[in-house]
Write a protein that holds these residues in place. Structure first.
Motif: not given
Length: 340
Positions: A247-252, A254-276
């Motif tokens: 149920n994606l709505t339940d997971a979302l 947690y992001v949107h509702l203050d009563g469930r934490g207003s959580q922030t999701f971040k992706g940590a794929h290594e390629w978001r930074y340059p190699v050199a």
């Protein structure tokens, strides 16, 4: 030139063969290295072996972290001489070539006083470091790491070095014990009946400030979200694989509702930074790699407990079957090419 290589020739088929590599003559910025040690990246390589990675086309050589001795170099290579030991992203093969002028390739000198068999672990540590780079972890924050395999263990260690009070979580008692051996003092085998109470006790009821999801198993995340405190952050470090219906709505919520934490999701794929290194960007994979090598040399990262197996390339089949079938025992698997 002839090049002994580990090959995935088809789904679940592993061979060691002598292949023809079109390395010579070298380009003016290229370096030819003879591999000493290479490390298996279990998650990615097992996915390639199973045939689920579209970018990996059979037959091909897996692997992307090794250390090797420079045996030849191009006319315009600077700062490197034959005999130097180089950390690079080469595969599981006898010889690898690195183009030092390519901004998407890595070529870093290995410290002279560091055990060479540990150098390839640098790649897995820099993968884990991405989670720390994008996080907001500060001194005294409560950091939970779900999944204590190679990358998760290193993420937990790095979070501790960044000042976090780390709580490591895994289903495996062996991986929990290994994390404790590496200095993660709060490490638990996940029991759904008690884990919330355990986290609440450590965090004085505040919940986690940061949750690092390091398994890549999409089923692990929904159950972990209630452990996160208000306005906490979720770092998605493990690469998601496999189908999962939920149920994606339940997971979302947690992001949107203050009563469930207003959580922030971040992706940590290594390629978001340059190699050199880049004058306009603080972080790069090259800089992270140099920092990791310094941390390893200084003994600030525990690597040896995670180095569980050293095998010759002739035992590649055994190595990958162990990673498939005995995940708790095969954690850090290194191929030793010194006798090849």
């Amino acid at each position: 030139m002839k090049n002994i290589s580990i090959l995935f020739t088809a789904a679940d088929r592993i061979e060691l063969d002598e292949v023809e590599s079109d390395f010579l003559p070298l380009g003016e910025h290229e370096v030819l290295t003879r591999t000493r040690y290479s490390l298996v990246s279990a998650g990615t390589e097992l996915a390639c072996l199973s045939g689920v990675e579209d970018w990996f086309n059979f037959p091909a050589t897996p692997g992307y972290t090794c250390v090797g001795e420079v045996v030849e170099l191009g006319a315009r290579v600077e700062g490197i001489v034959p005999g130097d030991m180089i950390y690079s992203w080469g595969g599981h093969r006898q010889y690898n070539v690195v183009d030092t002028a390519h901004t998407g390739r890595l070529c870093v000198k290995a410290p002279a006083d560091m055990p060479l068999h540990l150098v390839p672990f640098t790649r897995m540590i820099t993968v884990a470091m991405t989670a720390l780079r994008i996080s907001s972890i500060e001194l005294g924050d409560y950091v939970g790491v779900v999944g204590l395999g190679l990358v998760g263990n290193f993420a937990a260690q790095l979070a501790g070095l960044q000042g976090g009070e780390v709580i490591g979580l895994d289903l495996s008692e062996k991986r929990v014990a290994l994390a404790q051996d590496c200095g993660v003092h709060h490490a638990f085998a996940i029991d759904p009946a008690t884990i919330s109470e355990q986290v609440a006790e450590i965090t004085a009821g505040q919940g986690l400030t940061t949750l690092i999801e390091a398994t890549g198993n999409p089923r692990a995340l929904p159950a972990a979200l209630p452990l996160l405190g208000r306005y906490g952050e979720v770092i998605l470090l493990g690469t998601p694989r496999g189908e999962f219906t939920s149920n994606l709505t339940d997971a979302l919520s947690y992001v949107h509702l203050d009563g469930r934490g207003s959580q922030t999701f971040k992706g940590a794929h290594e390629w978001r930074y340059p190699v050199a290194r880049d004058a306009f960007v603080k972080h790069s994979i090259q800089r992270n790699s140099e920092i990791v090598l310094d941390l390893m040399r200084a003994g600030k990262l525990q690597v040896s407990p995670l180095h569980t197996h050293t095998l010759p390339p002739t035992e590649a089949e055994s190595a990958y079957r162990g990673l498939q079938q005995h995940k708790d025992d095969y954690i850090g698997v290194v191929f030793d090419w010194t006798a090849v």
